[in-house]
Design an enzyme around this catalytic site. Structure first.
Site, PDB file in Angstrom:
ATOM      1  N   TRP A 109     -21.990  15.356   9.138  1.00 11.62           N
ATOM      2  CA  TRP A 109     -20.897  15.061   8.215  1.00 11.62           C
ATOM      3  C   TRP A 109     -21.073  15.800   6.889  1.00 11.62           C
ATOM      4  O   TRP A 109     -22.168  15.841   6.338  1.00 11.62           O
ATOM      5  CB  TRP A 109     -20.828  13.562   7.911  1.00 11.62           C
ATOM      6  CG  TRP A 109     -20.292  12.753   9.053  1.00 11.62           C
ATOM      7  CD1 TRP A 109     -20.022  13.232  10.311  1.00 11.62           C
ATOM      8  CD2 TRP A 109     -19.972  11.380   9.058  1.00 11.62           C
ATOM      9  NE1 TRP A 109     -19.543  12.228  11.091  1.00 11.62           N
ATOM     10  CE2 TRP A 109     -19.496  11.061  10.346  1.00 11.62           C
ATOM     11  CE3 TRP A 109     -20.026  10.373   8.104  1.00 11.62           C
ATOM     12  CZ2 TRP A 109     -19.091   9.785  10.701  1.00 11.62           C
ATOM     13  CZ3 TRP A 109     -19.623   9.104   8.451  1.00 11.62           C
ATOM     14  CH2 TRP A 109     -19.157   8.807   9.746  1.00 11.62           C
ATOM     15  N   GLU A 115      -5.742  -3.843  -1.260  1.00  7.03           N
ATOM     16  CA  GLU A 115      -6.157  -5.031  -0.498  1.00  7.03           C
ATOM     17  C   GLU A 115      -7.267  -5.821  -1.190  1.00  7.03           C
ATOM     18  O   GLU A 115      -7.623  -6.904  -0.739  1.00  7.03           O
ATOM     19  CB  GLU A 115      -6.653  -4.614   0.895  1.00  7.03           C
ATOM     20  CG  GLU A 115      -5.570  -4.129   1.837  1.00  7.03           C
ATOM     21  CD  GLU A 115      -5.337  -2.623   1.754  1.00  7.03           C
ATOM     22  OE1 GLU A 115      -5.650  -2.034   0.696  1.00  7.03           O
ATOM     23  OE2 GLU A 115      -4.843  -2.030   2.732  1.00  7.03           O
ATOM     24  N   THR A 172       0.867  -1.174   0.000  1.00  9.26           N
ATOM     25  CA  THR A 172       0.000   0.000   0.000  1.00  9.26           C
ATOM     26  C   THR A 172       0.907   1.229   0.000  1.00  9.26           C
ATOM     27  O   THR A 172       2.076   1.131   0.384  1.00  9.26           O
ATOM     28  CB  THR A 172      -0.900   0.043   1.253  1.00  9.26           C
ATOM     29  OG1 THR A 172      -0.031   0.115   2.399  1.00  9.26           O
ATOM     30  CG2 THR A 172      -1.768  -1.185   1.384  1.00  9.26           C
ATOM     31  N   LYS A 176     -16.376  16.779   9.972  1.00  2.55           N
ATOM     32  CA  LYS A 176     -17.472  16.789  10.954  1.00  2.55           C
ATOM     33  C   LYS A 176     -17.731  18.226  11.370  1.00  2.55           C
ATOM     34  O   LYS A 176     -16.908  18.842  12.045  1.00  2.55           O
ATOM     35  CB  LYS A 176     -17.090  15.970  12.174  1.00  2.55           C
ATOM     36  CG  LYS A 176     -17.278  14.505  11.957  1.00  2.55           C
ATOM     37  CD  LYS A 176     -17.191  13.748  13.262  1.00  2.55           C
ATOM     38  CE  LYS A 176     -17.135  12.260  12.940  1.00  2.55           C
ATOM     39  NZ  LYS A 176     -16.324  11.515  13.862  1.00  2.55           N
TER      40      LYS A 176
HETATM   41  P1  ADP Z   1      -3.937   3.960  -0.891  1.00  5.25           P
HETATM   42  O1  ADP Z   1      -4.772   3.816   0.345  1.00  5.25           O
HETATM   43  O2  ADP Z   1      -2.540   3.700  -0.673  1.00  5.25           O
HETATM   44  O3  ADP Z   1      -4.288   5.145  -1.752  1.00  5.25           O
HETATM   45  P2  ADP Z   1      -5.153   2.276  -2.816  1.00  5.25           P
HETATM   46  O4  ADP Z   1      -4.521   2.669  -4.071  1.00  5.25           O
HETATM   47  O5  ADP Z   1      -5.412   0.871  -2.531  1.00  5.25           O
HETATM   48  O6  ADP Z   1      -4.272   2.693  -1.702  1.00  5.25           O
HETATM   49  O7  ADP Z   1      -6.447   3.165  -2.663  1.00  5.25           O
HETATM   50  C1  ADP Z   1      -7.670   2.673  -2.246  1.00  5.25           C
HETATM   51  C2  ADP Z   1      -8.609   3.797  -1.964  1.00  5.25           C
HETATM   52  O8  ADP Z   1      -8.794   4.622  -3.115  1.00  5.25           O
HETATM   53  C3  ADP Z   1      -9.998   3.335  -1.608  1.00  5.25           C
HETATM   54  O9  ADP Z   1     -10.075   2.940  -0.271  1.00  5.25           O
HETATM   55  C4  ADP Z   1     -10.817   4.582  -1.901  1.00  5.25           C
HETATM   56  O10 ADP Z   1     -10.762   5.511  -0.843  1.00  5.25           O
HETATM   57  C5  ADP Z   1     -10.104   5.184  -3.091  1.00  5.25           C
HETATM   58  N1  ADP Z   1     -10.817   4.837  -4.311  1.00  5.25           N
HETATM   59  C6  ADP Z   1     -10.572   3.824  -5.148  1.00  5.25           C
HETATM   60  N2  ADP Z   1     -11.431   3.841  -6.182  1.00  5.25           N
HETATM   61  C7  ADP Z   1     -12.253   4.893  -5.990  1.00  5.25           C
HETATM   62  C8  ADP Z   1     -13.356   5.446  -6.700  1.00  5.25           C
HETATM   63  N3  ADP Z   1     -13.784   4.955  -7.847  1.00  5.25           N
HETATM   64  N4  ADP Z   1     -13.959   6.538  -6.177  1.00  5.25           N
HETATM   65  C9  ADP Z   1     -13.537   7.080  -5.022  1.00  5.25           C
HETATM   66  N5  ADP Z   1     -12.503   6.612  -4.314  1.00  5.25           N
HETATM   67  C10 ADP Z   1     -11.874   5.532  -4.784  1.00  5.25           C
END
Ligand code: ADP
Length: 541
Positions: free
Chosen positions: A443, A331, A186, A438
C-alpha cells in the site's frame, strides 16, 4: 440499584437558556449576505429563537416535523439552530453546493415541510421548488425589502414578518433527550446522500466534548469564528459550544476568502477558529502576500481533510497559532479526535511537534476507536499496523435516517478510513479505503505523498490517486497546483520527494493543473480525477 440523581433531559434549548441567563450581553456578530456586519447579543438571539419556535407552531410544524435550511453562517441560521430543534422539530441543514437534483432528493427524502433560505439561494430554490411537493412553506431569511417582486416560489413569506407576528414568550417544551434535533446528509460522493439524524442527547454530549481543554478549550473569554459551514455537520458543534461557554460568536456569512476572513479575525478579535484546510490555505496566501500577522487568534481547529504538515508549520512558526488537528465525519457528529500535544512532547523541536500535530490526534472522551484487519481482528496500537478505523460512542450514528443501517462491525461504526494508532492513542490516517493505492501488493499512502509534496515552496495543493497499471496493479499519479507566479516541473518534484518517501512510492506521473476539482464541502474529488485520467498508465508494460 440506580443512582438517585435527577433525570433531567439534555436538550438543545437548555444551551440557549443558559447563554441568555449567564451571557446575555455577549455579542454575536454576523456577516449579512450584503456584506454588512450585523450585531446583537445572546439575549436577543434567545428571544428571536423563541419567536421562530412560535412561528413554526403557527405554520403547523409539529414535534418531529422537518424544517430545512439553506443558509450561510449567520444570525438567522443560528436562530434556526435553536428555534427549530428547541421546539421539538428537526432542523435539516442542506448544503447549497450540492447538485440541484441531489438537493431536491434530500429535501424529499427528509420530507421537509418548511424551507428557510438566504437571499443568495433564491434562484436555486426557484429551480427546485417544483420538484419538492412536500414543502408547504418557503421562508426567505430576510426582511420585506429582500422579498422578490414576483417569484415562481409558492407560499413564500419573509422571515422577519413571521417573527414580528410572534411574541418572545414561547416556553421551550420538555421531551425525551433522545428526540431527533438535527439532520445532516453525507455529501454522497458514492450513491445517494444518507441522512444522519442527531439527537438532543448526542448534541449536548458532543458539545461538552468540543468544549474540553484539549479539544477547543472554550470559555467566556473566547471569541469563536466557525468558518466551517453551519450546513456541514452543525458547524462541528461550535454554535452550541459558544452558547454553552458564553463565547463571543462571529459568523462569516458568505465571505470566506482570505481578505474577508482576515478582516473579521482582526476586527472582532477572534481567539479561536475552525475550518477545513483549504480555508486556511486561502488565508495563508492572503497573509503571506500582504505580510500580515494575527494579533488575537491563538488556536485553530482544522479537520475534514488532512492538514499538511507544511501548513501546520507556517501557522505555528510564522503566525503563532496553535493548530489542533481534528478528525471526524458526518456520522460522528463530527468530532472524534483532537491533536493536542502531551507533556512528553514539550521537549521536542518545533518541527517535531508539528509532525506530531500532523497526525489526526487522540480520541476525545466519549469516542472509542480501534483499527481492524479485513477479518475484523483488532490491530496493535504500535503506530505501524494499518487497518480500517472503527469507532463507537454516544454521538456516533447507529443507523441512517429512515432505517438504512451502516454495516456495523460488532457494534462499531466502520469509518472507511485506513489508519494507524500508536501507544499514546494518536491516530494517523493514511487513506480512505476507496483512495488506497495498491502497488505490487503493497500500500502507498496518498495522504503522506500529498503532504510531502505540499512542503515544496512552489506547491499550493497536491492530490495523489492510484491508476491502473499493467504490471504493478496500480501506481500513484500526482496532481499539483502551483502557487501563483511559481513554476516547478516533474523532475524537481520527484527529486524533492526522493528523501521523504520510499523510492517505490514516487509517482509515475506528475500533472500540473490550474485547480483541483473540489466537492460540496471543499474536499478534493479524487473520484473525478480517477475518472478523467483512468487509462493514463494502462499501456503495455
Ligand atoms: P464525506 O464522506 O461526505 O466527505 P464527511 O464530511 O463526513 O463526509 O467526511 C469524513 C471524512 O473526511 C473522514 O472519513 C476522513 O476520510 C476525512 N477526514 C476528516 N477529518 C480528517 C482529517 N483531520 N485528516 C484526514 N482526513 C480527514
Amino acid at each position: 440499584m440506580f443512582g438517585s440523581m435527577m433525570d433531567r433531559p439534555l436538550l438543545v434549548s437548555s444551551l440557549l437558556e443558559h447563554a441568555e441567563r449567564q451571557f446575555g450581553s455577549t455579542e454575536i456578530v454576523s456577516r449579512e449576505t450584503s456584506g454588512a456586519l450585523h450585531r446583537y447579543t445572546f439575549l436577543e438571539a434567545a428571544k428571536r429563537s423563541r419567536q421562530l419556535a412560535c412561528a413554526l407552531a403557527q405554520l403547523g410544524v409539529t414535534h418531529g416535523g422537518r424544517v430545512a435550511s439553506l443558509a450561510w453562517n449567520n444570525h438567522r441560521h443560528l436562530e434556526a439552530y435553536f428555534g427549530v430543534s428547541g421546539s421539538g422539530a428537526v432542523l435539516h441543514t442542506c448544503n447549497p453546493r450540492l447538485h440541484p437534483e441531489q438537493l431536491a432528493y434530500i429535501l424529499n427524502h427528509a420530507e421537509d415541510e418548511v424551507l428557510l433560505f438566504d437571499t443568495t439561494f433564491l434562484p436555486l430554490v426557484e429551480s427546485i421548488a417544483a420538484h419538492c411537493p412536500m414543502i408547504r412553506q418557503y421562508v426567505l431569511l430576510g426582511g420585506g425589502q429582500d422579498m422578490p417582486k414576483d417569484s415562481r416560489i409558492p407560499n413564500l413569506v419573509c422571515y422577519e414578518n413571521l417573527l414580528a407576528a410572534c411574541a418572545g414568550d414561547f416556553v421551550w417544551p420538555e421531551f425525551d433527550e433522545r428526540t431527533a434535533s438535527t439532520l445532516c446528509y453525507t455529501s454522497g460522493t458514492t450513491g445517494n446522500p444518507k441522512g444522519v439524524l442527531y439527537s438532543h442527547r448526542s448534541t449536548i454530549l458532543h458539545t461538552f466534548a468540543v468544549s474540553l481543554p484539549d479539544t477547543l478549550s472554550l470559555s467566556a473569554h473566547d471569541c469563536l469564528l466557525p468558518v466551517v459551514p453551519m450546513f456541514h455537520v452543525n458547524a462541528w458543534g461550535l454554535p452550541y459550544a459558544a452558547a454553552m461557554n458564553g463565547c463571543k460568536l462571529v459568523l462569516p456569512g458568505p465571505k470566506l476568502d482570505g481578505a474577508s476572513l482576515y478582516e473579521l479575525i482582526e476586527g472582532e478579535r477572534v481567539t479561536c477558529s475552525a475550518g477545513v484546510p483549504t480555508i486556511w490555505l486561502g488565508l495563508t496566501q492572503h497573509m503571506e502576500q500582504h505580510d500580515l500577522s494575527l494579533s488575537t487568534m491563538n488556536r485553530t481547529v482544522v479537520g475534514g481533510a488532512a492538514m499538511p504538515e507544511a501548513l501546520i508549520r507556517t501557522w505555528t512558526q510564522k503566525f503563532g497559532v496553535e493548530v489542533r488537528h481534528a478528525w471526524g465525519m458526518t456520522e460522528t457528529s463530527p468530532v472524534g479526535t483532537q491533536g493536542s500535544l502531551l507533556p512528553k512532547h514539550a521537549n521536542l523541536t518545533v518541527e517535531q511537534q508539528c509532525a506530531q500535530r500532523a497526525k489526526q490526534g487522540r480520541a476525545v472522551f466519549g469516542v472509542e476507536m480501534r483499527t481492524i484487519d479485513a477479518d475484523g481482528n483488532e490491530q496493535p496500537r504500535d503506530g505501524k499496523a494499518i487497518g480500517e478505523l472503527v469507532v463507537r460512542g454516544p454521538w456516533i450514528a447507529a443507523a441512517y435516517f429512515k432505517g438504512e443501517k451502516p454495516a456495523l462491525r460488532d457494534g462499531w461504526f466502520p469509518t472507511g478510513d485506513i489508519a494507524t494508532i500508536d501507544a499514546d492513542g494518536y491516530m494517523h490516517i493514511t487513506d480512505r479505503v476507496k483512495d488506497v493505492i495498491k502497488s505490487g501488493g503493497e500500500w502507498i499512502s496518498s495522504i503522506d505523498l500529498e503532504n510531502a509534496a505540499v512542503g515544496h515552496p512552489a506547491v499550493l495543493m497536491a492530490a495523489v490517486i492510484g491508476l491502473r497499471h499493467p504490471k504493478w496493479d496500480e501506481r500513484p499519479v500526482m496532481f499539483i497546483v502551483t502557487k501563483p507566479g511559481q513554476t516547478v516541473d516533474k523532475a524537481e518534484i520527484l527529486a524533492y520527494l526522493a528523501d521523504k518517501v520510499a523510492k517505490w512510492w514516487l509517482p509515475d506521473e506528475v500533472i500540473f493543473l490550474d485547480a483541483l476539482p473540489l466537492g460540496a464541502t471543499g474536499k478534493v474529488q479524487k473520484m473525478e480525477l480517477r475518472h478523467q485520467y483512468a487509462d493514463m498508465l494502462d499501456c503495455p508494460a
